[in-house]
Structure formats: C-alpha cells, structure tokens
Design a protein around this motif. Structure first.
Motif, PDB file in Angstrom:
ATOM      1  N   PRO A 175       8.605  84.417 -81.474  1.00 23.65           N
ATOM      2  CA  PRO A 175       9.340  83.647 -80.461  1.00 23.65           C
ATOM      3  C   PRO A 175      10.655  83.129 -81.046  1.00 23.65           C
ATOM      4  O   PRO A 175      10.700  82.647 -82.185  1.00 23.65           O
ATOM      5  CB  PRO A 175       8.385  82.490 -80.140  1.00 23.65           C
ATOM      6  CG  PRO A 175       7.048  82.929 -80.624  1.00 23.65           C
ATOM      7  CD  PRO A 175       7.313  83.799 -81.808  1.00 23.65           C
ATOM      8  N   VAL A 176      11.722  83.220 -80.254  1.00 22.24           N
ATOM      9  CA  VAL A 176      13.040  82.819 -80.737  1.00 22.24           C
ATOM     10  C   VAL A 176      13.796  82.096 -79.639  1.00 22.24           C
ATOM     11  O   VAL A 176      13.666  82.417 -78.450  1.00 22.24           O
ATOM     12  CB  VAL A 176      13.833  84.056 -81.240  1.00 22.24           C
ATOM     13  CG1 VAL A 176      14.085  85.050 -80.119  1.00 22.24           C
ATOM     14  CG2 VAL A 176      15.136  83.653 -81.894  1.00 22.24           C
ATOM     15  N   LEU A 177      14.576  81.098 -80.040  1.00 22.07           N
ATOM     16  CA  LEU A 177      15.462  80.380 -79.131  1.00 22.07           C
ATOM     17  C   LEU A 177      16.888  80.830 -79.417  1.00 22.07           C
ATOM     18  O   LEU A 177      17.377  80.670 -80.541  1.00 22.07           O
ATOM     19  CB  LEU A 177      15.337  78.871 -79.333  1.00 22.07           C
ATOM     20  CG  LEU A 177      16.358  77.998 -78.577  1.00 22.07           C
ATOM     21  CD1 LEU A 177      16.164  78.124 -77.070  1.00 22.07           C
ATOM     22  CD2 LEU A 177      16.248  76.537 -79.015  1.00 22.07           C
ATOM     23  N   ARG A 329      20.577  81.250 -83.550  1.00 21.69           N
ATOM     24  CA  ARG A 329      19.153  81.410 -83.265  1.00 21.69           C
ATOM     25  C   ARG A 329      18.327  80.401 -84.058  1.00 21.69           C
ATOM     26  O   ARG A 329      18.692  80.021 -85.165  1.00 21.69           O
ATOM     27  CB  ARG A 329      18.661  82.823 -83.646  1.00 21.69           C
ATOM     28  CG  ARG A 329      19.139  83.932 -82.736  1.00 21.69           C
ATOM     29  CD  ARG A 329      18.757  85.292 -83.325  1.00 21.69           C
ATOM     30  NE  ARG A 329      19.108  86.367 -82.425  1.00 21.69           N
ATOM     31  CZ  ARG A 329      20.336  86.844 -82.277  1.00 21.69           C
ATOM     32  NH1 ARG A 329      21.326  86.327 -82.999  1.00 21.69           N
ATOM     33  NH2 ARG A 329      20.585  87.826 -81.439  1.00 21.69           N
ATOM     34  N   ASP A 331      14.018  80.287 -84.832  1.00 19.86           N
ATOM     35  CA  ASP A 331      12.683  80.811 -84.523  1.00 19.86           C
ATOM     36  C   ASP A 331      11.638  79.903 -85.139  1.00 19.86           C
ATOM     37  O   ASP A 331      11.903  79.193 -86.111  1.00 19.86           O
ATOM     38  CB  ASP A 331      12.529  82.262 -84.992  1.00 19.86           C
ATOM     39  CG  ASP A 331      12.373  82.408 -86.498  1.00 19.86           C
ATOM     40  OD1 ASP A 331      11.313  82.026 -87.027  1.00 19.86           O
ATOM     41  OD2 ASP A 331      13.316  82.892 -87.158  1.00 19.86           O
ATOM     42  N   LYS A 340       5.380  76.694 -79.229  1.00 18.11           N
ATOM     43  CA  LYS A 340       6.560  77.551 -79.424  1.00 18.11           C
ATOM     44  C   LYS A 340       7.157  77.964 -78.083  1.00 18.11           C
ATOM     45  O   LYS A 340       8.382  78.084 -77.944  1.00 18.11           O
ATOM     46  CB  LYS A 340       6.187  78.778 -80.247  1.00 18.11           C
ATOM     47  CG  LYS A 340       5.709  78.447 -81.655  1.00 18.11           C
ATOM     48  CD  LYS A 340       5.317  79.695 -82.433  1.00 18.11           C
ATOM     49  CE  LYS A 340       4.797  79.325 -83.816  1.00 18.11           C
ATOM     50  NZ  LYS A 340       4.424  80.502 -84.613  1.00 18.11           N
ATOM     51  N   LYS A 341       6.284  78.162 -77.109  1.00 20.64           N
ATOM     52  CA  LYS A 341       6.763  78.599 -75.798  1.00 20.64           C
ATOM     53  C   LYS A 341       7.563  77.515 -75.087  1.00 20.64           C
ATOM     54  O   LYS A 341       8.327  77.805 -74.158  1.00 20.64           O
ATOM     55  CB  LYS A 341       5.570  79.023 -74.934  1.00 20.64           C
ATOM     56  CG  LYS A 341       4.786  80.196 -75.514  1.00 20.64           C
ATOM     57  CD  LYS A 341       3.521  80.474 -74.706  1.00 20.64           C
ATOM     58  CE  LYS A 341       2.665  81.547 -75.358  1.00 20.64           C
ATOM     59  NZ  LYS A 341       1.394  81.773 -74.617  1.00 20.64           N
ATOM     60  N   CYS A 344      11.044  78.362 -77.082  1.00 20.70           N
ATOM     61  CA  CYS A 344      11.503  79.740 -77.275  1.00 20.70           C
ATOM     62  C   CYS A 344      11.192  80.586 -76.046  1.00 20.70           C
ATOM     63  O   CYS A 344      10.027  80.773 -75.700  1.00 20.70           O
ATOM     64  CB  CYS A 344      10.842  80.339 -78.512  1.00 20.70           C
ATOM     65  SG  CYS A 344      11.220  79.430 -80.030  1.00 20.70           S
ATOM     66  N   LYS A 345      12.234  81.078 -75.414  1.00 22.40           N
ATOM     67  CA  LYS A 345      12.064  81.863 -74.193  1.00 22.40           C
ATOM     68  C   LYS A 345      12.206  83.364 -74.422  1.00 22.40           C
ATOM     69  O   LYS A 345      12.020  84.158 -73.509  1.00 22.40           O
ATOM     70  CB  LYS A 345      13.101  81.419 -73.143  1.00 22.40           C
ATOM     71  CG  LYS A 345      13.113  79.913 -72.886  1.00 22.40           C
ATOM     72  CD  LYS A 345      11.747  79.362 -72.524  1.00 22.40           C
ATOM     73  CE  LYS A 345      11.787  77.858 -72.282  1.00 22.40           C
ATOM     74  NZ  LYS A 345      10.441  77.286 -72.088  1.00 22.40           N
TER      75      LYS A 345
END
Length: 397
Positions: A175-177, A329, A331, A340-341, A344-345
């Motif tokens: 997951p990453v923002l 970014r 993560d 995390k959700k 991070c979308k």
C-alpha cells in the motif's frame, strides 16, 4: 528441424544477445569491504536504487542477522568495456533444500529489493543485458538458483529493469500514498478524517511535554528504541504473533542502522515519534531516499494514551511532514493491515523471480516459485487465511 538443431540455434541466439550487451564482465565479491567503494558510488544521488540496499543498512544486517543465519556475501558487480560499474546486486548465498540459493541481503527486514544501478544503464537495460548478467553469474559459479523476491515493479517512477525477467506476483503488494506536487493537505488526508484525529489528539495534548518529533540525536534513538523493545513483544503476543525482534541479532542490527549517519545527512533508519515527558506514546521507523519514506516497524504505548489512536495521529504528522518536504510517496510496508488502508489508496505491485543457474537450480527454481504461488493463494483467499490463523492460534509461543 531436429531437436539438436533447435537447441543449437537457441544457444547461438543467447550467445548473440550476450555479445550485444554493454556488460563486459561480471564478478562476484565475497567480502562486503571489498565491494564497498563501488557500492557507495552507486548509492550517490542521481543513480537508481532503493534505501533498503544502502551499504550502511545491509552491512549492519549481515553483521548481526545474516551471519547468525549462515548467509555468506555474494555481491554481484557488472562492468562495461571500460571496467566501469553498471550495477551491483547485494546478494547473499545460503544452503536451502540441498542447493545454494542466492537472494537479496536484508531478509524480512528489507521491504523492497533491487540492484543498485548506474542510472543511464537502468534507463536502457534490455533483455540482452540481463542475459549477459545471468551468463556471467553462471560462469562465476557459487550459486544454483537466484531467488529474487519482493522487487518493486517501479521505483520512483522508473521501471525496474529486472521485471524483464520471467516473474510472478509476490505474496503481497505494498500500500502506498501518493503525494502529488502541490497537493493540498486535505487531498492527502480527508477533512473528516483529519477532524477525527485532531479531536483525539486534543486528549493527548493535555499530557505534560506532549510533542511530535524525529529522532535527531543518539540519546533520542536510545530512548525510543528502549521503549520499542519493551513494548513491541507485548503487542505481538497479544496478537499471537511471533516476536521477530527477539531473533538472533535483530535488535543489534536495528540499533546500529538507526545510529548509522549517512554521508548526505540523515540515518540509515529514521524514527518519528509522539512523546510526552512521561513516555513514548507511538513511533514509526523507516527508510527514506529524499523522495519516498518507507515504513519498517512501529508500536504504541501500553498506557491509557493508547485509547486515542496515537499510531494514526503519528501517521498524519508523518504525511504532513514529508509532503511539506516535497516527497512523492509514503508507504506503510508490504501487507494489507486495515490501518494502512486509511491512508494508502494505491498499491505498488511487487514481483518475484526465480532463475536457475545450474542443473540443480533447474529443479529448485520451479519448486521455489510454486511455494511462492502457494503463499500468494493463501494470502488472497479469506477462507484459507482463516484456516491458517486458527492453526496459528493453537500453536505454542
């Protein structure tokens, strides 16, 4: 055409591809100190690598963890016709299932794995270059199979050249923002979520000496890690999870990497925390490369302050901190935990490659690949995951 003719034609095509490559020589270095000059040169700004492959990070890991696991350095350096380094693969070799398996150093503590590339070569490396690399490794000997796991498909907007090899999806994605240039704070974390977190933080702000900050001194690092190593085992036991931080050498590796000062500033592992005068309330530790912050481990207090979601509050501070610095970014590490959700979308795809180098490797590589696919199937099947969790709950700790 006879089978012999087909094999001869294939070998001739492979040899022609190798000859077209810019890779003129491949060497395997068995001593980290001997590889260090090339390694640090390829870490420099403007080249292409992840902070998980920094010399200071992996030398600390090998010293305290890898050696305890009987992993031997297997550092691959590819050079051009002028003997200039094109890439360095920080690998280690160990015996598994009766074969010599070469994989990236760092084990479970490196979220992402990739070589360190000379940037111009990374931008143009093709299949002929990778064939030359593998051909050189087969000639060098010392390993039967490459198990190249947890590789990012892209890193900082550039494709990973090793994705041109045959590969499969890793057990989990990451997951990453994304932090677009010029994005408003509310574009990164919604207004409603911010309000909820600020409401919770007001409770913490009543604590004497409440603050958010980054560990800057050795005293900061020692204080925060002392709290981490005291609290984390309790948190993991409550989730019926094994304490990976109690494994041989892990604590010493983390302490050394958190203390290691980088030539360009910062440390090999950076720590962010919420604290009061009385305690460490929450902390996150990870690595950064000036464009991306990548989480490694975290924990939060056992006190009543835990009621106010300090981990989420700290995450909001971290997002705002790195967005203000122009990072692109953040993560939260590989895995699909619910927290995390909240931030991070997007997902960064992660892949594995298993490449045979010898006759024994031709048997081992498909077996290792099948094992990885089995783990992927379990992770992506709620029913199978429930079975594994029930089984894990019955096992003694």
């Amino acid at each position: 055409m006879t089978m012999m003719a087909v094999l001869t034609e294939a070998r001739t095509a492979d040899r022609a591809a190798v000859l077209r490559s810019r890779i003129a020589r491949v060497e395997v270095v068995r001593d980290l100190a001997a590889a260090e000059p090339v390694w640090r040169m390829l870490e420099q700004t403007g080249q292409y690598s992840s902070p998980y492959q920094r010399f200071d990070f992996l030398s600390a890991w090998l010293r305290h963890v890898g050696n305890a696991e009987r992993i031997e350095p297997f550092v691959v350096i590819a050079r051009d016709a002028e003997d200039q380094p094109l890439l360095l693969m920080p690998l280690g070799v160990e015996h598994k299932f009766g074969v010599r398996v070469a994989s990236f150093l760092g084990g479970k503590h490196a979220t992402f794995n990739m070589p360190l590339w000379r940037r111009d070569f990374a931008l143009s490396a093709d299949v002929s270059d990778l064939e030359a690399l593998l051909d050189g490794l087969r000639r060098a000997g010392g390993a039967d199979v490459l198990a190249l796991q947890q590789q990012p498909l892209r890193w900082n907007d550039l494709p990973n050249p090793l994705a041109q090899l045959s590969h499969q999806a890793s057990v989990n994605d990451c997951p990453v923002l994304l932090l677009p240039v010029g994005a408003a704070a509310n574009d990164l974390i919604s207004n409603s979520f911010r309000r909820r977190l600020k409401g919770k933080e007001r409770k913490l702000q009543d604590l004497p000496g409440y603050r958010y900050g980054q560990a800057r001194t050795q005293a900061d690092i020692d204080r925060l890690l002392e709290a981490f190593f005291r609290i984390k085992p309790v948190r993991m036991a409550a989730q019926n999870l094994p304490n990976v931080f109690a494994e041989p050498g892990v604590a010493d590796f983390i302490r050394q990497a958190c203390a290691a000062e980088l030539a360009g500033g910062g440390r090999a592992i950076e720590i962010h925390a919420l604290e009061s005068d009385a305690e460490m309330i929450a902390m996150y530790a990870g690595v950064d490369d000036g464009s991306r912050y990548s989480m490694m481990f975290n924990t939060y207090t056992l006190s009543e302050a835990a009621r106010y979601s300090p981990g989420l509050i700290l995450m909001r501070h971290i997002v705002d901190h790195y967005a203000a610095l122009g990072y692109r970014r953040i993560d939260l590490g590989i895995g699909s935990d619910d927290y995390k959700k909240l931030f991070c979308k997007d997902l960064d795809p992660i892949f594995d490659s298993f490449v045979a180098l010898t006759g024994r490797g031709r048997i081992a590589a498909p077996a290792l690949a099948a094992l990885g696919r089995g783990k992927h199937a379990v992770k992506h099947s709620p029913a199978l995951m429930r079975m594994v969790q029930r089984l894990r709950a019955t096992l003694p700790r």
